[in-house]
Design a protein around this motif. Structure first.
Motif, mmCIF file in Angstrom:
data_model
loop_
_atom_site.group_PDB
_atom_site.id
_atom_site.type_symbol
_atom_site.label_atom_id
_atom_site.label_comp_id
_atom_site.label_asym_id
_atom_site.label_seq_id
_atom_site.Cartn_x
_atom_site.Cartn_y
_atom_site.Cartn_z
ATOM 1 N N LYS A 11 23.071 -22.071 17.957
ATOM 2 C CA LYS A 11 23.204 -23.047 16.861
ATOM 3 C C LYS A 11 23.922 -24.156 17.433
ATOM 4 O O LYS A 11 24.526 -24.131 18.308
ATOM 5 C CB LYS A 11 24.355 -22.301 15.806
ATOM 6 N N PRO A 12 23.920 -25.499 16.729
ATOM 7 C CA PRO A 12 24.248 -26.293 17.565
ATOM 8 C C PRO A 12 25.992 -26.585 17.475
ATOM 9 O O PRO A 12 26.492 -25.941 16.646
ATOM 10 C CB PRO A 12 24.167 -27.747 16.571
ATOM 11 N N ARG A 13 26.551 -26.858 18.453
ATOM 12 C CA ARG A 13 27.908 -26.909 18.781
ATOM 13 C C ARG A 13 28.491 -27.955 17.903
ATOM 14 O O ARG A 13 27.884 -29.222 17.710
ATOM 15 C CB ARG A 13 28.450 -27.111 19.989
ATOM 16 N N LEU A 14 29.786 -27.780 17.475
ATOM 17 C CA LEU A 14 30.485 -29.016 16.804
ATOM 18 C C LEU A 14 31.564 -29.626 17.668
ATOM 19 O O LEU A 14 32.380 -29.086 18.280
ATOM 20 C CB LEU A 14 31.184 -28.410 15.433
ATOM 21 N N ILE A 15 31.684 -31.162 17.532
ATOM 22 C CA ILE A 15 32.426 -31.726 18.578
ATOM 23 C C ILE A 15 33.312 -32.593 17.433
ATOM 24 O O ILE A 15 32.736 -33.204 16.450
ATOM 25 C CB ILE A 15 31.600 -32.637 19.424
ATOM 26 N N GLU A 16 34.469 -32.655 17.654
ATOM 27 C CA GLU A 16 35.325 -33.497 17.004
ATOM 28 C C GLU A 16 35.607 -34.762 17.661
ATOM 29 O O GLU A 16 36.449 -34.579 18.724
ATOM 30 C CB GLU A 16 36.394 -33.043 16.151
ATOM 31 N N ARG A 17 35.440 -36.103 17.156
ATOM 32 C CA ARG A 17 35.551 -37.275 17.810
ATOM 33 C C ARG A 17 36.068 -38.243 16.937
ATOM 34 O O ARG A 17 35.560 -38.325 15.865
ATOM 35 C CB ARG A 17 34.317 -37.660 18.767
ATOM 36 N N GLU A 18 37.334 -38.725 17.091
ATOM 37 C CA GLU A 18 37.927 -39.771 16.383
ATOM 38 C C GLU A 18 37.829 -39.326 14.887
ATOM 39 O O GLU A 18 37.658 -40.088 13.788
ATOM 40 C CB GLU A 18 37.086 -41.178 16.133
ATOM 41 N N GLY A 19 38.067 -37.962 14.573
ATOM 42 C CA GLY A 19 38.542 -37.295 13.334
ATOM 43 C C GLY A 19 37.207 -36.889 12.478
ATOM 44 O O GLY A 19 37.354 -36.624 11.524
ATOM 45 N N LYS A 20 35.990 -37.358 13.454
ATOM 46 C CA LYS A 20 34.801 -36.772 12.549
ATOM 47 C C LYS A 20 33.951 -35.770 13.281
ATOM 48 O O LYS A 20 34.139 -35.507 14.598
ATOM 49 C CB LYS A 20 33.855 -38.166 12.771
ATOM 50 N N ARG A 21 33.434 -34.961 12.279
ATOM 51 C CA ARG A 21 32.739 -33.730 13.156
ATOM 52 C C ARG A 21 31.358 -34.231 13.544
ATOM 53 O O ARG A 21 30.877 -34.698 12.506
ATOM 54 C CB ARG A 21 32.618 -32.479 12.070
ATOM 55 N N MET A 22 30.899 -33.740 14.651
ATOM 56 C CA MET A 22 29.730 -34.281 15.043
ATOM 57 C C MET A 22 28.711 -32.923 15.598
ATOM 58 O O MET A 22 29.290 -32.278 16.292
ATOM 59 C CB MET A 22 29.526 -35.474 16.113
ATOM 60 N N ASP A 23 27.605 -32.856 15.088
ATOM 61 C CA ASP A 23 26.745 -31.805 15.307
ATOM 62 C C ASP A 23 25.970 -32.110 16.397
ATOM 63 O O ASP A 23 25.252 -33.203 16.687
ATOM 64 C CB ASP A 23 26.071 -31.427 14.006
ATOM 65 N N TRP A 24 26.055 -31.206 17.486
ATOM 66 C CA TRP A 24 24.946 -31.429 18.722
ATOM 67 C C TRP A 24 23.768 -30.437 18.425
ATOM 68 O O TRP A 24 24.156 -29.375 18.428
ATOM 69 C CB TRP A 24 25.795 -31.220 19.951
ATOM 70 N N HIS A 25 22.458 -31.239 18.734
ATOM 71 C CA HIS A 25 21.411 -30.488 18.719
ATOM 72 C C HIS A 25 20.735 -30.469 19.979
ATOM 73 O O HIS A 25 20.749 -31.373 20.640
ATOM 74 C CB HIS A 25 20.529 -30.839 17.460
ATOM 75 N N LYS A 26 19.721 -29.690 20.238
ATOM 76 C CA LYS A 26 19.033 -29.695 21.306
ATOM 77 C C LYS A 26 17.462 -29.642 21.081
ATOM 78 O O LYS A 26 17.053 -28.739 20.072
ATOM 79 C CB LYS A 26 19.127 -28.387 22.623
ATOM 80 N N ALA A 27 16.585 -30.173 21.600
ATOM 81 C CA ALA A 27 15.267 -30.216 21.417
ATOM 82 C C ALA A 27 14.580 -30.220 23.055
ATOM 83 O O ALA A 27 15.098 -30.991 24.046
ATOM 84 C CB ALA A 27 14.553 -31.266 20.689
ATOM 85 N N ARG A 28 13.299 -29.697 23.020
ATOM 86 C CA ARG A 28 12.770 -29.754 24.393
ATOM 87 C C ARG A 28 11.704 -30.981 24.479
ATOM 88 O O ARG A 28 10.786 -30.922 23.339
ATOM 89 C CB ARG A 28 12.202 -28.427 24.600
ATOM 90 N N LEU A 29 11.607 -31.785 25.495
ATOM 91 C CA LEU A 29 10.379 -32.690 25.393
ATOM 92 C C LEU A 29 9.322 -32.317 26.420
ATOM 93 O O LEU A 29 9.526 -32.193 27.491
ATOM 94 C CB LEU A 29 10.985 -33.767 25.912
ATOM 95 N N HIS A 30 7.933 -32.130 26.032
ATOM 96 C CA HIS A 30 7.047 -31.787 26.864
ATOM 97 C C HIS A 30 5.927 -33.148 26.798
ATOM 98 O O HIS A 30 5.365 -33.358 25.993
ATOM 99 C CB HIS A 30 6.148 -30.631 26.186
ATOM 100 N N PRO A 31 5.699 -33.442 28.125
ATOM 101 C CA PRO A 31 4.671 -34.644 28.199
ATOM 102 C C PRO A 31 3.268 -34.042 28.145
ATOM 103 O O PRO A 31 3.036 -32.852 28.688
ATOM 104 C CB PRO A 31 4.977 -35.313 29.677
ATOM 105 N N ILE A 32 2.250 -34.867 27.694
ATOM 106 C CA ILE A 32 0.983 -34.518 27.497
ATOM 107 C C ILE A 32 0.138 -35.815 28.180
ATOM 108 O O ILE A 32 0.430 -36.774 27.637
ATOM 109 C CB ILE A 32 0.450 -34.209 26.306
ATOM 110 N N TRP A 33 -0.605 -35.541 29.291
ATOM 111 C CA TRP A 33 -1.148 -36.623 29.969
ATOM 112 C C TRP A 33 -2.525 -36.854 29.105
ATOM 113 O O TRP A 33 -3.212 -35.993 28.808
ATOM 114 C CB TRP A 33 -1.810 -36.247 31.425
ATOM 115 N N VAL A 34 -2.568 -38.068 28.536
ATOM 116 C CA VAL A 34 -3.735 -38.291 27.686
ATOM 117 C C VAL A 34 -4.941 -39.562 28.472
ATOM 118 O O VAL A 34 -5.834 -39.550 28.101
ATOM 119 C CB VAL A 34 -3.349 -39.047 26.219
ATOM 120 N N GLY A 35 -4.189 -39.949 29.621
ATOM 121 C CA GLY A 35 -5.145 -40.745 30.357
ATOM 122 C C GLY A 35 -5.292 -42.087 29.861
ATOM 123 O O GLY A 35 -4.808 -42.498 29.051
ATOM 124 N N GLY A 36 -5.881 -42.874 30.649
ATOM 125 C CA GLY A 36 -6.419 -44.233 30.282
ATOM 126 C C GLY A 36 -5.237 -45.194 30.359
ATOM 127 O O GLY A 36 -4.086 -45.026 30.802
#
Length: 128
Positions: A11-36
């Motif tokens: 689950k995303p971790r919660l960070i408190e910065r300047e009095g605001k809660r901020m959710d941190w999420h992660k995603a994976r980036l996968h490149p696909i060569w389409v050419g040209g």
């Protein structure tokens, strides 16, 4: 023994910065060569599921998809193979911009162009 990349679908971790809660999420980036001329397109996996497929602009497209699901906060885009962090974006801010390529100065972030009437084209207005 299996090799680990340091990435987990916790689950995303919660960070408190300047009095605001901020959710941190992660995603994976996968490149696909389409050419040209296009080169690479990118697919984004979030929570183990395909979020964006074959995008030229994966960060902002992922932000719009997450915002549509009601997910806000920060998103860390991780390399699909190594699990190393590549970019960190603010979901709310990135959802409202697009990346454009300009000959004079390279890539720029811009607000998306708006249609005069803010409606999709009707079938009658299409040119045959």
């Amino acid at each position: 023994m299996a090799k680990t990349t340091g990435f987990s679908w916790r689950k995303p971790r919660l960070i408190e910065r300047e009095g605001k809660r901020m959710d941190w999420h992660k995603a994976r980036l996968h490149p696909i060569w389409v050419g040209g001329r296009d080169g690479y397109r990118y697919s984004v996996l979030y929570d183990g599921k395909l979020l964006v497929e074959r995008s030229r602009d994966p960060e902002t497209d992922a932000a719009r998809a997450l915002l549509a699901k009601g997910i806000t906060g920060k998103l860390t885009m991780l390399d699909g193979k190594t699990g190393k962090p590549r970019t960190v974006i603010n979901i709310e801010k990135a959802a409202g911009i697009i990346t454009t390529e300009e000959n004079r100065s390279g890539l720029r972030f811009r607000k998306p162009p708006r249609r005069a009437d803010n409606s999709p084209p009707s079938p009658e207005s299409k040119v045959a």
